[in-house]
Scaffold this active site. Structure first.
Site, short mmCIF file in Angstrom:
data_model
loop_
_atom_site.label_atom_id
_atom_site.label_comp_id
_atom_site.label_asym_id
_atom_site.label_seq_id
_atom_site.Cartn_x
_atom_site.Cartn_y
_atom_site.Cartn_z
N SER A 17 -109.00 -36.11 -26.46
CA SER A 17 -108.15 -35.13 -27.12
C SER A 17 -108.90 -34.43 -28.26
CB SER A 17 -106.86 -35.80 -27.60
OG SER A 17 -105.89 -34.87 -27.98
N ASP A 65 -100.41 -32.38 -18.56
CA ASP A 65 -100.91 -32.29 -19.93
C ASP A 65 -100.97 -30.82 -20.35
OD1 ASP A 65 -102.27 -32.38 -22.34
OD2 ASP A 65 -104.05 -33.38 -21.54
N HIS A 122 -101.10 -36.50 -20.93
CA HIS A 122 -102.05 -36.57 -22.03
C HIS A 122 -101.99 -37.96 -22.68
CE1 HIS A 122 -104.62 -34.70 -25.08
NE2 HIS A 122 -104.00 -35.49 -25.95
#
Length: 311
Positions: A158, A253, A283
């Site tokens: 991320s 995501d 995610h």
């Protein structure tokens, strides 16, 4: 189709809604995130050794951990510098401990996890500056930690994937440290991205568009250039010559499209890329290995690819 275990989890969380991170602010958001990771991550992942170290950073000392795989304590190994996710606002060494242990063991490399400065207390480019400084330190001090300085990788998930990608670009521009590989788990590649997945998957899958907007508000000063490659690697004019990459995205995501776009940009520039889309995942799924078996397999596959690149 969404993974059944994750779908059940999302329904359970919707039935017992918690406050949104942007409603409670950064300190409480960090506590909430740590609590979630404690539930989702596997417990007791074996590791040969964990050393706590302090890295001199541009804004002061940075805490870090060096994970040595089982059975490799006395041997020189390649190393991977890992940057945790959390929108540059949340997350720490503890929230990503299990991922680092798994990467170290499965890849046969030492993993150096870096506790970079967080926003909003420290605005951009603080996290980036810390991330690059940590890589420089690892190369310079490799012999002290049984690390081969000619076999280095960066990795992150991320916002940590964002830092890994940005650091890899910066290392190329600066002429070092020389990286052999970069591993990007559902990375942020464009600040304030306006993609189809960001809008189509804006709510309902744990990470929301509103969360990403809030993270960017915390990290970036008003009027900041969102196309600065240090925060938006996708906006870099030239990515040729950067380290080969392993890019993972998740089908549900909001960040899916920008991760895919970055992989495509690297490939178009002649960079070797392994691109893997886990269509049924959301995610952050790699931090759910305690619940989702596919997370363990995905980490194993990424670690093996990294091991081959660093061999």
């Amino acid at each position: 189709m969404l993974d059944a275990t994750i779908e059940a989890l999302i329904k359970q969380m919707a039935a017992n809604p918690a406050p949104k991170m942007w409603e409670v602010g950064a300190p409480q958001a960090r506590t909430m995130f740590a609590g979630m990771r404690e539930i989702f991550e596997p417990k007791g992942v074996p590791i040969g050794k964990v050393d706590s170290v302090e890295i001199p950073g541009p804004g002061g000392p940075l805490a870090a951990r060096i994970y040595t795989p089982v059975g490799l304590s006395g041997r020189v190994t390649p190393a991977c510098v890992y940057y945790h996710g959390g929108g540059w606002v949340i997350g720490d060494l503890d929230t990503h401990d299990a991922i680092c242990r798994q990467l170290a063991n499965e890849g046969g490399v030492r993993v150096v996890s870096v506790d970079y400065r967080l926003a909003p207390e420290n605005k951009f480019p603080a996290a980036f500056d810390d991330a690059y400084a940590a890589l420089v330190w690892v190369e310079a001090n490799a012999s002290d930690h049984n690390i081969n300085p000619n076999r280095l990788a960066v990795a992150g998930d991320s916002a940590g994937g964002n830092l890994a990608a940005a650091v890899a670009l910066h290392a190329k521009l600066r002429g070092g440290p020389q990286l052999k590989y970069q591993v990007l788990f559902y990375p942020v590649t464009q600040a304030r991205a306006d993609t189809a997945s960001m809008h189509d998957l804006a709510t309902g899958y744990l990470l929301e568009k509103a969360s990403m907007d809030w993270f960017c508000d915390q990290y970036l000063d008003a009027g900041a250039d969102v196309n600065d490659p240090r925060v938006s690697p996708l906006a870099a004019k030239d990515v040729s010559g950067v380290a080969p990459a392993y890019v993972i995205v998740a089908g549900f995501d909001p960040l899916k499209d920008e991760g895919k776009a970055y992989a495509q940009k690297l490939k178009a520039a002649g960079v070797a890329v392994d691109y893997v889309e886990y269509e049924s995942m959301i995610h952050g799924f790699l931090g759910m290995a305690g619940l989702v078996p596919l997370a363990t397999q995905a980490l194993r596959d990424a670690a093996k690819a990294m091991a081959n690149a660093l061999a």
